[in-house]
Design an enzyme around this catalytic site. Structure first.
Site, mmCIF file in Angstrom:
data_model
loop_
_atom_site.group_PDB
_atom_site.id
_atom_site.type_symbol
_atom_site.label_atom_id
_atom_site.label_comp_id
_atom_site.label_asym_id
_atom_site.label_seq_id
_atom_site.Cartn_x
_atom_site.Cartn_y
_atom_site.Cartn_z
ATOM 1 N N ASP A 68 -15.716 -11.162 4.819
ATOM 2 C CA ASP A 68 -16.117 -9.811 3.010
ATOM 3 C C ASP A 68 -15.222 -8.973 2.992
ATOM 4 O OD1 ASP A 68 -18.473 -10.548 4.182
ATOM 5 O OD2 ASP A 68 -19.361 -8.741 4.639
ATOM 6 N N HIS A 94 -25.826 -9.907 -2.739
ATOM 7 C CA HIS A 94 -26.594 -9.671 -1.893
ATOM 8 C C HIS A 94 -27.387 -9.324 -3.519
ATOM 9 C CE1 HIS A 94 -26.184 -7.803 1.748
ATOM 10 N NE2 HIS A 94 -25.236 -6.986 1.639
ATOM 11 N N HIS A 131 -23.927 -2.718 -3.125
ATOM 12 C CA HIS A 131 -23.140 -3.444 -3.309
ATOM 13 C C HIS A 131 -23.083 -4.234 -2.245
ATOM 14 C CE1 HIS A 131 -24.613 -3.025 1.303
ATOM 15 N NE2 HIS A 131 -24.535 -4.453 1.220
ATOM 16 N N LYS A 158 -23.926 -14.524 2.949
ATOM 17 C CA LYS A 158 -24.746 -13.502 3.657
ATOM 18 C C LYS A 158 -24.913 -12.349 3.010
ATOM 19 C CE LYS A 158 -21.129 -11.690 6.093
ATOM 20 N NZ LYS A 158 -21.815 -10.323 6.009
ATOM 21 N N CYS A 217 -20.033 -5.425 10.139
ATOM 22 C CA CYS A 217 -19.841 -7.068 10.212
ATOM 23 C C CYS A 217 -19.284 -7.959 10.853
ATOM 24 C CB CYS A 217 -20.542 -7.816 8.474
ATOM 25 S SG CYS A 217 -21.524 -7.710 7.836
HETATM 26 C C1 VGL Z 1 -21.699 -4.738 5.707
HETATM 27 C C2 VGL Z 1 -22.309 -2.682 5.757
HETATM 28 C C3 VGL Z 1 -23.289 -3.312 4.685
HETATM 29 C C4 VGL Z 1 -20.119 -5.372 6.127
HETATM 30 C C5 VGL Z 1 -21.931 -5.155 4.769
HETATM 31 O O1 VGL Z 1 -19.354 -6.043 5.454
HETATM 32 O O2 VGL Z 1 -19.744 -4.551 6.948
HETATM 33 N N1 VGL Z 1 -21.577 -3.851 5.965
HETATM 34 N N2 VGL Z 1 -23.419 -4.401 3.824
HETATM 35 ZN ZN ZN Z 2 -24.478 -5.704 2.413
#
Ligand code: VGL
Ligand code: ZN
Length: 209
Positions: A12, A52, A84, A109, A154
């Site tokens: 991410d 998302h 986000h 994801k 994550c």
């Molecule tokens: C994440 C919060 C919400 C991450 C993803 O990548 O750690 N954290 N969505």
């Molecule tokens: Zn997220």
């Protein structure tokens, strides 16, 4: 070069998790040069993107909830995040300085509107696979090095799932950053990762992984 049975998992590294983004991780962009420097040493590199749909279950806006609180949804305690990494939005793109050339596979994801996914292996119901396990085992990968964002979400869930699935699991300590929600969560999750069998390793030592 790193041993051929070890893959790099880049979690991410997206604009929304970097300074100026919707869910900015403090110093999130600092991981980029470190990742760029280690990725070419790996024979196999996988990157994930949080991806998302509009109105995703993790968005506080969908529930009229306060950001950072939790909402119980069935068996899952869901943290409420700002909107986000909306599919196709600039915030969902990789950080522009992340070198995409070494990346073999991109895993998306959190793509289901009613189910969140922190781990690169399973969605948050702990059952629905992303397919990454089979990709890696199908290639003879037995060990993973994990880097990216965010340490306490994550990265944490990916690393603990990797251990559970039987991979030798390293987290590259200077190539991760966390959100620390709630306060103290980075320290707690690093402690829990180590207790689960995750090996924390500086990027300088990755060649020996
Ligand atoms: C994440 C919060 C919400 C991450 C993803 O990548 O750690 N954290 N969505
Ligand atoms: Zn997220």
């Amino acid at each position: 070069m790193v041993a051929s049975e070890t893959a790099l998992l880049i979690i991410d590294v997206q604009n929304d998790f970097c300074p100026g983004g919707a869910l900015a991780v403090p110093d999130g962009d600092m991981v980029v040069p470190v990742i760029n420097s280690i990725a070419p040493s790996f024979g196999r590199v996988v990157a994930t993107r949080d991806w998302h749909p509009v109105g995703h279950i993790s968005f506080a806006s969908r529930h009229g909830s306060e950001i950072g609180t939790t909402t119980q949804i069935g068996e899952i305690e869901q943290v409420m995040w700002p909107d986000h990494c909306v599919q196709g939005s600039p915030g969902a793109e990789f950080h522009p300085d992340l070198d995409p050339r070494p990346i073999d596979l991109i895993v998306h994801k959190g793509v289901r509107v009613d189910l969140d996914s922190y781990s690169a292996f399973f969605e948050n119901d702990a059952r629905t696979p992303t397919g990454l396990q089979y990709y890696l085992t199908g290639l003879g990968i037995t060990s993973v090095c994990i880097c990216g964002l965010a340490t306490d979400y994550c990265v944490f869930f990916t690393a603990t799932d990797a251990v559970r699935l039987g991979f030798t699991t390293h987290v590259v300590s200077d190539a991760v950053r966390g959100v620390d929600v709630p306060a103290g969560n980075i320290e707690k999750t690093i402690h829990d990762m180590k207790a689960a069998g995750v090996i924390l390793l500086p990027s300088a030592d990755v060649a020996n992984a």
